[in-house]
Enzyme design. Sequence first.
Site, mmCIF file in Angstrom:
data_model
loop_
_atom_site.group_PDB
_atom_site.id
_atom_site.type_symbol
_atom_site.label_atom_id
_atom_site.label_comp_id
_atom_site.label_asym_id
_atom_site.label_seq_id
_atom_site.Cartn_x
_atom_site.Cartn_y
_atom_site.Cartn_z
ATOM 1 N N GLY A 184 0.820 -1.201 0.000
ATOM 2 C CA GLY A 184 0.000 0.000 0.000
ATOM 3 C C GLY A 184 0.851 1.247 0.000
ATOM 4 O O GLY A 184 1.584 1.502 0.956
ATOM 5 N N GLY A 186 -0.071 4.383 0.133
ATOM 6 C CA GLY A 186 -0.804 5.544 0.608
ATOM 7 C C GLY A 186 -0.100 6.207 1.782
ATOM 8 O O GLY A 186 1.103 6.009 2.003
ATOM 9 N N VAL A 187 -0.860 6.969 2.557
ATOM 10 C CA VAL A 187 -0.280 7.774 3.632
ATOM 11 C C VAL A 187 0.410 6.907 4.678
ATOM 12 O O VAL A 187 1.576 7.120 5.020
ATOM 13 C CB VAL A 187 -1.366 8.644 4.299
ATOM 14 C CG1 VAL A 187 -0.774 9.418 5.462
ATOM 15 C CG2 VAL A 187 -1.983 9.597 3.276
ATOM 16 N N HIS A 447 9.670 38.123 5.960
ATOM 17 C CA HIS A 447 10.849 37.665 5.222
ATOM 18 C C HIS A 447 12.025 37.527 6.185
ATOM 19 O O HIS A 447 12.240 38.395 7.040
ATOM 20 C CB HIS A 447 11.209 38.677 4.135
ATOM 21 C CG HIS A 447 12.477 38.333 3.404
ATOM 22 N ND1 HIS A 447 12.518 37.335 2.449
ATOM 23 C CD2 HIS A 447 13.749 38.824 3.510
ATOM 24 C CE1 HIS A 447 13.768 37.242 1.981
ATOM 25 N NE2 HIS A 447 14.526 38.138 2.622
#
Length: 468
Positions: A184, A186-187, A447
């Site tokens: 699998g 997935g996550v 920034h």
Amino acid sequence: MAEATSADVVIIGGGPGGYVAAIRAAQLGLSTVCVEMEKTLGGTCVNVGCIPSKALLSSSEHYEFARLHAGVHGVKVGEVSLDLPVMHKRKDEAVLQNTKGIEFLFRKHKITWAKGRGTLRPGNIIDVSAPDNTVTSYAAKSVIIATGSVPIELPFLKFDEERILSNIGALKIPEVPKHLIVIGGGVIGLELGSVWRRLGAKVTVIELFPTILPGNDAEIIKEADKVFRRQGLEIRTATKVTGGGREGDRIIIEIDNDGKTESLQGDYVLVSVGRKPALTGIDAAALGFTLGKRGEIAVDNQMRTNLPNVYAIGDAVGGKLLAHKAEEEGVVAAEVIAGHNVHMDHRSMPSVVYTWPEIATVGLAEHEVKESGREYRVGKFPFSANGRARSMAETSGFVKFIADAKTDELIGCHMIGPNVSELIQEVVLAFEYRGSSEDIGITVHSHPTLSEAVKEAALGVLGRSIHI
């Protein structure tokens, strides 16, 4: 049996959806009972999911940084060694702190924790069978079902949590595997596969679909696949697992890729092919619940089921199986019960993959927008052009916006890069107010920060990026 104790709300399940619903209901002045059969509150997420996995992800990132990347920053490190028991201990302490925190909140809000297995009977009677076999019954004016989900097994790879693992066992492996096979892509598979790869395991990820992270934006998938392979994950997509099993301390997995068959051998296998609703204590057929195609309880946008005064939330109702989704659905259910005119809107629901780099998304992927026929514009900005990312030596990935071509309303946002699990929240807020790319683009960002990449990508939708 003793007479049932009355309560305004009884919640079956003490996971993220259930315990948050309980707290919100108590805040609203409702007498609240939360039924949980495990020894601790918090459900899968806190005990064997989100919290312990993120603890291991964080620890393994520190280990890999010290071993491979500290030198880039002028930090000379001697021989780095792994103390896996200490790593597991820290993970367990993080879990304990969270579960104890929930218990404190229950006491603070005077929520009754009914310890045991809850069974819903007609008339909204909930019987709670305690570990000592005593039964306590509650008569609820309203019920919230928050029973969660369980991992799906393969018929030839039944979980033993020793060598054939679900996410639960994969968090407790007592040694670094020589070869961890992950079924699998997935996550869960990528997160836990990343943990053990960093700690020294060979990790092979097998995914049935043509790509890892199926359903995500194609550009995110392409970048993630490239980065994960470069890190050392062996990824096999469009590959079907046709059989396998355990032979002592060996795992044998049979695979097929376009007719080419092969046997893989490992010492552990993680099966992460999805999860299904766990309606523990809910005889859906006998009670007359309307269910969806995957066995989930059908609800409306106020989390109401088809039965009077019965609500359901979280993984039990399907959709994206996310802890924060369950939490928000729990809040909505509690507020509806208290008489508030609220509803659940899943449009602004973010998703995160806690690999490194992280992946975060909200809204539609580009292929979904194309399929809708809606005209759109895209803006992208790479972290390689962001000053803070350069100073951190974390320049992989990008931020991508999709906006309506006519109105500039945000339709989708997809990020892969450093700390994007935090950066996505600015976009989620913009989605909540149906904001535009210009709204984000003209907002002053400090920034140097990684968040400037979000601003620049938003400006990119308008053809106005400054730093590319």
